[in-house]
Design a protein around this motif. Structure first.
Motif, mmCIF file in Angstrom:
data_model
loop_
_atom_site.group_PDB
_atom_site.id
_atom_site.type_symbol
_atom_site.label_atom_id
_atom_site.label_comp_id
_atom_site.label_asym_id
_atom_site.label_seq_id
_atom_site.Cartn_x
_atom_site.Cartn_y
_atom_site.Cartn_z
ATOM 1 N N LYS A 115 -16.907 25.429 -102.390
ATOM 2 C CA LYS A 115 -16.881 24.084 -101.830
ATOM 3 C C LYS A 115 -17.395 24.160 -100.398
ATOM 4 O O LYS A 115 -17.170 25.146 -99.699
ATOM 5 C CB LYS A 115 -15.466 23.515 -101.858
ATOM 6 C CG LYS A 115 -14.958 23.226 -103.262
ATOM 7 C CD LYS A 115 -13.574 22.571 -103.221
ATOM 8 C CE LYS A 115 -13.108 22.218 -104.634
ATOM 9 N NZ LYS A 115 -11.766 21.576 -104.621
ATOM 10 N N LEU A 116 -18.061 23.109 -99.956
ATOM 11 C CA LEU A 116 -18.689 23.140 -98.635
ATOM 12 C C LEU A 116 -17.665 23.401 -97.530
ATOM 13 O O LEU A 116 -17.940 24.143 -96.583
ATOM 14 C CB LEU A 116 -19.434 21.822 -98.384
ATOM 15 C CG LEU A 116 -20.317 21.766 -97.141
ATOM 16 C CD1 LEU A 116 -21.328 22.911 -97.126
ATOM 17 C CD2 LEU A 116 -21.043 20.415 -97.067
ATOM 18 N N ASN A 117 -16.491 22.827 -97.650
ATOM 19 C CA ASN A 117 -15.469 23.002 -96.615
ATOM 20 C C ASN A 117 -15.018 24.454 -96.460
ATOM 21 O O ASN A 117 -14.522 24.848 -95.412
ATOM 22 C CB ASN A 117 -14.253 22.123 -96.923
ATOM 23 C CG ASN A 117 -14.433 20.704 -96.398
ATOM 24 O OD1 ASN A 117 -15.081 20.500 -95.372
ATOM 25 N ND2 ASN A 117 -13.885 19.734 -97.113
ATOM 26 N N GLU A 118 -15.206 25.256 -97.507
ATOM 27 C CA GLU A 118 -14.760 26.648 -97.464
ATOM 28 C C GLU A 118 -15.628 27.517 -96.562
ATOM 29 O O GLU A 118 -15.163 28.536 -96.059
ATOM 30 C CB GLU A 118 -14.748 27.232 -98.881
ATOM 31 C CG GLU A 118 -13.745 26.567 -99.815
ATOM 32 C CD GLU A 118 -13.900 27.050 -101.251
ATOM 33 O OE1 GLU A 118 -14.622 28.052 -101.470
ATOM 34 O OE2 GLU A 118 -13.315 26.437 -102.165
ATOM 35 N N VAL A 119 -16.888 27.118 -96.370
ATOM 36 C CA VAL A 119 -17.814 27.978 -95.624
ATOM 37 C C VAL A 119 -18.445 27.288 -94.417
ATOM 38 O O VAL A 119 -19.182 27.916 -93.664
ATOM 39 C CB VAL A 119 -18.941 28.494 -96.552
ATOM 40 C CG1 VAL A 119 -18.366 29.381 -97.652
ATOM 41 C CG2 VAL A 119 -19.740 27.336 -97.149
ATOM 42 N N ILE A 120 -18.168 26.007 -94.231
ATOM 43 C CA ILE A 120 -18.909 25.226 -93.240
ATOM 44 C C ILE A 120 -18.735 25.745 -91.814
ATOM 45 O O ILE A 120 -19.629 25.592 -90.976
ATOM 46 C CB ILE A 120 -18.497 23.728 -93.324
ATOM 47 C CG1 ILE A 120 -19.531 22.852 -92.610
ATOM 48 C CG2 ILE A 120 -17.099 23.520 -92.766
ATOM 49 C CD1 ILE A 120 -20.886 22.865 -93.231
ATOM 50 N N ARG A 121 -17.610 26.387 -91.517
ATOM 51 C CA ARG A 121 -17.375 26.878 -90.152
ATOM 52 C C ARG A 121 -18.168 28.144 -89.847
ATOM 53 O O ARG A 121 -18.350 28.488 -88.673
ATOM 54 C CB ARG A 121 -15.886 27.153 -89.934
ATOM 55 C CG ARG A 121 -15.007 25.918 -90.010
ATOM 56 C CD ARG A 121 -13.553 26.256 -89.731
ATOM 57 N NE ARG A 121 -12.677 25.101 -89.934
ATOM 58 C CZ ARG A 121 -12.438 24.178 -89.009
ATOM 59 N NH1 ARG A 121 -13.001 24.286 -87.802
ATOM 60 N NH2 ARG A 121 -11.629 23.158 -89.271
#
Length: 538
Positions: free
Chosen positions: A367-373
């Motif tokens: 999911k995008l939120n898992e790697v966005i940082r």
């Protein structure tokens, strides 16, 4: 150019075919306010291939040292975003006068066109001649069908990207007997010198790089509505010409013999129209033809994504963490290229089949939120809207590059960045730094529009495949006897796909094996094809 998801894609103009969106098509088009008109430039002329390689500050100091006098919009290094719009200064060398305010004519006195600068036509002609050398399929079709004039009597409204490769298609359609009027489907993808070359050759071209939204619709309107002109065919990329004609000129639309559409966005709109009973003419879905899906979407994007990022950011790929949103044919091509250069690639997907393909190809599906940082580059390729939101961008690391490879400019929520708390800094053409109050910045390419069409170019050979497919679809619809096609959306016949592929094989000195009579009988095939059933997945 994105995976075939059951999502609702939007064109770069954010228009749709819903009734509530009628206002997106201006019924009366006036002059553009200067604020909107200024600085929508793109790359420098392609005849001058030197890009801005100096950092923004160094380039500014160098210009100042030389005593170069520049417009304040160009010499400024930063501009604070207002409540309504971002900084739209131009780093191109074009003047700030809108082409609509210029009086231009060709060497033969033609004035039925609107391009940035007709004097650039010689440079554009060179670009077209170079493209012709790398487009064997469409050139072979021009040679084989030129004497028969299968498009004699066809009056085609075209709304696609206008570049050297499209010019080869336009001139081929003319050689086959068609009359055409052409506008661009993207405000940043036009090669100004190529548009000038086409106008000089006698074509009614209405397009320039850096159009405003109002310019965009004005150009399409000029192609559709003209004295002594009743179009009977539409060649569309995104559905905007179809949309405008249907909404603004419904009587004219009913006289259309056929529509050829090459994008996920446009095809989705056509299926919406068909489902709602509003599609009154037959349409050909070229986007889902094998030659378009496999070659343009996969092989073309595999090369152009790297070219786009290199030209615009000078980024080093080895070791970078990249997330590609969407693992359709476009996403697959991007992931292959990035992996080959040493990137750590993540994939986001909604479709379990595409997700499983990504896993089997060696990519982590997240999911995008898992790697966005943590990621260094974010690439969208879904055809959907709001894939990358303001919340995602707030979490990105300093220096993260954000760009879009799908047709629609709505995949990245760029409008959410146009707020007073963020500063926009234009670095070079199609490259903006968006700066947060704490000093963090992200690098946004082409304001979320198609990055490969805005920041680089496409391989001519692959475009030859798509162009030949489009030309054959136009010939088929225009010459089809009454009743063969109803008011619905059709896939390109398999035989045509195979013919387009065969036109390009001689380039590789490829020799096809022929079936014996016994083999053909055993397989239940015609020796001349088609060789696969329509349900076959290549």
């Amino acid at each position: 150019m994105a995976s075939h998801h059951p999502q609702v894609p939007h064109a770069h103009s954010t228009s749709s075919l819903n009734e509530e969106d009628d206002d997106h098509v201006p019924t009366q088009i006036g002059k553009i306010p200067e604020k909107l008109r200024d600085g929508m430039g793109g790359f420098k002329d392609r005849n001058n291939r030197r890009r801005f390689s100096l950092p923004a500050t160094a380039r500014y100091l160098e210009l100042k040292k030389q005593g170069t006098q520049q417009d304040s919009r160009r010499s400024s290094l930063a501009s604070v975003c207002s409540n309504t719009s971002s900084y739209t200064g131009s780093s191109s060398d074009e003047d700030d006068v809108s082409p609509r305010d210029k009086s231009q004519k060709t060497s033969k006195g033609l004035t039925d066109f609107c391009v940035r600068n007709i004097d650039q036509h010689l440079f554009g002609r060179r670009e077209i001649e170079i493209a012709e050398q790398e487009m064997p399929g469409i050139m072979a079709l021009r040679k084989r069908a030129g004497d028969d004039k299968p498009l004699k009597g066809a009056k085609i409204v075209g709304c696609t990207h206008i570049n050297a490769q499209t010019a080869v298609l336009i001139e081929t359609l003319a050689e086959l007997g068609a009359q055409v009027r052409w506008a661009a489907c993207n405000i940043y993808s036009t090669q100004n010198e190529v548009a000038a070359a086409l106008a000089e050759a006698g074509f009614s071209i209405f397009s320039w790089r850096g159009e405003s939204e109002e310019d965009f619709w004005w150009c399409i309107d000029k192609c559709v509505n003209s004295d002594n002109w009743q179009p009977n065919m539409i060649l569309d990329d995104g559905g905007d010409a179809t949309h405008l004609m249907l909404k603004k000129y419904p009587a004219m639309f009913k006289l259309i013999k056929g529509i050829v559409e090459e994008s996920v966005t446009g095809v989705h709109r056509l299926y919406q129209l068909s489902k709602a009973g509003k599609l009154t003419v037959p349409a050909m879905n070229v986007n889902d033809s094998v030659t378009k899906t496999k070659f343009d979407n996969l092989y073309s994007c595999r090369e152009s994504i790297i070219d786009s990022l290199k030209r615009s950011t000078d980024v080093m790929f080895g070791g970078k963490q990249v997330v590609v949103c969407g693992y359709g044919e476009v996403g697959k091509g991007c992931c292959q290229a990035l992996k080959g250069l040493g990137c750590v690639v993540y994939v986001t997907e909604i479709d379990p089949i595409c997700a499983l393909q990504g896993c089997m190809d060696g990519f982590r599906v997240v999911k995008l939120n898992e790697v966005i940082r943590n990621v260094d580059i974010v690439i969208t390729a879904t055809g959907n809207k709001n894939v990358v939101t303001r919340d995602h961008m707030d979490k990105m690391k300093n220096g993260c590059i954000v760009c879009n490879m799908g047709h629609s400019n709505t995949e990245i929520d760029v409008n959410s960045l146009r707020t007073p708390d963020l500063t926009w800094e234009k670095v070079r053409s199609q490259v903006d730094h968006v700066i947060w109050p704490d000093g963090k910045r992200i690098i946004l390419l082409a304001e979320g529009r198609l990055v490969n069409m805005s920041c680089s170019s496409l391989p001519s050979f692959v475009v030859s495949i798509t162009a030949a497919t489009q030309a054959l679809a136009l010939i088929e619809l225009f010459n089809a006897p009454h009743g063969r096609y109803k008011s619905d959306v059709y896939l390109l016949p398999k035989k045509m796909d195979e013919y387009v592929a065969s036109l390009h094989l001689p380039t590789f000195d490829a020799h096809l094996t022929e079936l014996t009579d016994e083999q053909a009988k055993y397989m239940g095939l015609n020796k001349a094809g088609p060789f696969k059933p329509n349900y076959y997945r290549y």
